[in-house]
Design a protein around this motif. Structure first.
Motif, mmCIF file in Angstrom:
data_model
loop_
_atom_site.group_PDB
_atom_site.id
_atom_site.type_symbol
_atom_site.label_atom_id
_atom_site.label_comp_id
_atom_site.label_asym_id
_atom_site.label_seq_id
_atom_site.Cartn_x
_atom_site.Cartn_y
_atom_site.Cartn_z
ATOM 1 N N ARG A 84 10.637 -60.066 7.554
ATOM 2 C CA ARG A 84 10.411 -58.882 8.394
ATOM 3 C C ARG A 84 11.441 -57.784 8.154
ATOM 4 N N TYR A 87 9.676 -54.582 8.805
ATOM 5 C CA TYR A 87 8.587 -54.746 9.781
ATOM 6 C C TYR A 87 8.522 -53.540 10.712
ATOM 7 N N GLY A 106 6.463 -61.344 5.905
ATOM 8 C CA GLY A 106 6.350 -60.152 6.737
ATOM 9 C C GLY A 106 7.279 -59.010 6.376
ATOM 10 N N SER A 109 5.314 -55.936 6.686
ATOM 11 C CA SER A 109 4.204 -56.041 7.621
ATOM 12 C C SER A 109 4.199 -54.858 8.595
ATOM 13 N N GLU A 110 2.991 -54.327 8.845
ATOM 14 C CA GLU A 110 2.779 -53.231 9.788
ATOM 15 C C GLU A 110 3.393 -51.910 9.329
ATOM 16 N N CYS A 111 3.695 -51.773 8.049
ATOM 17 C CA CYS A 111 4.146 -50.468 7.518
ATOM 18 C C CYS A 111 2.895 -49.629 7.264
ATOM 19 N N ASN A 129 2.168 -62.854 4.659
ATOM 20 C CA ASN A 129 2.221 -61.680 5.541
ATOM 21 C C ASN A 129 3.034 -60.522 4.970
#
Length: 406
Positions: A84, A87, A106, A109-111, A129
């Motif tokens: 992360r 993250y 991760g 992740s979520e970028c 992930n």
């Protein structure tokens, strides 16, 4: 404003040092304050969330995850990314990590603003992930990948159009639950290596099998190897494209390589289009080093000298034997026999120009021939005239043999 890694370093020289420290810590024992030094970090921390360090220890205006910024680590400071690491960095636009070898679970992740990522470290290892829900991601490139494994690696990458795997050597893309779930716009998987085959396993195979819009781009010289290895198991021939070919309608491009670069931002700018040599012919060209023995005819050794890459064989012309060389390079086929130099003879084969060592007369009737090549006449069952026309006819049959037409 896009901020490169070098610029961040100028604002705070400790940024990448701190990331290195964090990557080697295990447990958090205390919290940092604004006056903490790097030594304090080493002493007081065993692990801590990367974002916390970046926000509390470095200027927040630079590393705010919602700011518009990029990572261009031209000096290769970042060797690995912990779990992360970035993250929820929703302002991160692009990544260039030339020396990074590990991308943990991760890491990106979520970028959601990330559009392009090139991670080039040798023997790169990517975990689950890693790019989950990078919904703006268009292209990914892993030039020196070793392995991808784990769940949901590219899950939710709805804008992803192309992934470029190894440019040399092989890699393994292993099974992991739903690694590409939601990659509804993926159109190109690119395998540029001209040396080894990248292995695809498990759920990846299922995804590729069930998504017929995904095309596979490989070097023409690797088409046979990939078909034999795994493509033939689940990919129809019309889904396999060669980088050197041109098989689309857009006249702006000259080959698939240029099409991928411009259409999908595929990382192929350094891929060279070279003359295609079929795999079996290529292995033959590489078989003999300079000076290696081709054949011995009547006690005379025929060796590979300075004529470079060519296909060679022993032939019988009339009652005489000799060594025949064929090449696309007119300077590659000269050889010596009986103290004289043969002339290069030009001819056409499959609309391409070739040259052969076409002697007007081969010498050495009833000879003793020692060679680990089969005699071309035994393969074709033909008799060739002992002149230049016979040499050309034999040269074309030799090409037929290597192009699997005999």
């Amino acid at each position: 404003m896009a901020v490169t890694a070098d610029y961040i370093l100028k604002l705070n020289q400790q940024r990448l040092e701190l990331i290195d420290v964090v990557n080697n810590l295990v447990d958090e024992t205390d919290k940092l304050d604004s006056s903490a030094t790097l030594d304090d970090v080493v002493k007081r921390l065993k692990t801590i969330d990367t974002l916390s360090i970046l926000q509390s220890y470095i200027q927040p205006s630079v590393v705010n995850p919602n700011n518009d910024w990029s990572i261009d680590d031209t000096k290769g400071k970042i060797k690995s990314l912990r779990e992360r690491a970035f993250y929820l960095h929703r302002g991160l636009r692009s990544i260039n990590l030339p020396q990074c070898t590990i991308v943990k679970i991760g890491a990106f992740s979520e970028c959601s603003a990330l559009e392009k990522a090139v991670i080039s470290g040798a023997n790169l290892h990517i975990y689950g992930n890693a790019f989950q829900n990078c919904s703006s991601l268009i292209s990914l490139s892993f030039p020196r990948l070793s392995i991808i494994e784990g769940e949901y690696v590219f899950n939710g990458c709805a804008s992803l159009k192309s992934i470029t795997f190894n440019k040399s050597g092989s890699a393994t893309v292993k099974s992991g639950y739903n690694p590409m779930n939601g990659c509804t716009n993926l159109q190109a998987l690119v395998f540029p290596s001209k040396d080894d085959i990248t292995k695809i396993e498990g759920y990846y195979l299922d995804f590729f099998r069930n998504n017929s819009s995904v095309l596979f781009y490989i070097p023409k010289c690797m088409k046979f190897q990939y078909s034999e290895a795994w493509m033939s198991e689940f990919v129809t021939a019309d889904r396999v494209k060669c980088l050197e070919d041109y098989d689309f309608e857009d006249k702006k491009y000259t080959n698939n390589r240029d099409y991928l670069i411009n259409k999908f931002s595929t990382d192929l700018s350094d891929y060279e289009i070279v003359e295609y040599v079929p795999p079996d012919v290529r292995s033959e060209l590489e078989r003999y080093a300079s000076g290696a023995l081709i054949a011995t005819i009547n006690g005379r050794n025929y060796t590979k000298s300075n004529w470079g890459s060519a296909i060679v064989c022993v032939i019988k012309l009339g009652d005489n034997y000799g060594s025949l060389l064929v090449s696309t390079n007119k300077d590659c086929v000269t050889f010596y026999a009986s103290g004289t130099v043969s002339s290069n003879t030009k001819f056409q084969y499959n609309n391409e120009t070739y040259y052969c060592s076409g002697r007007s007369n081969f010498v050495g009737s009833n000879p003793t021939v020692v060679s680990d090549y089969p005699l071309l006449n035994d393969i074709t069952g033909k008799t060739y005239t002992n002149d230049e026309a016979g040499s050309i006819a034999a040269a074309k049959d030799l090409l037929d043999y290597y192009f699997k037409k005999i």
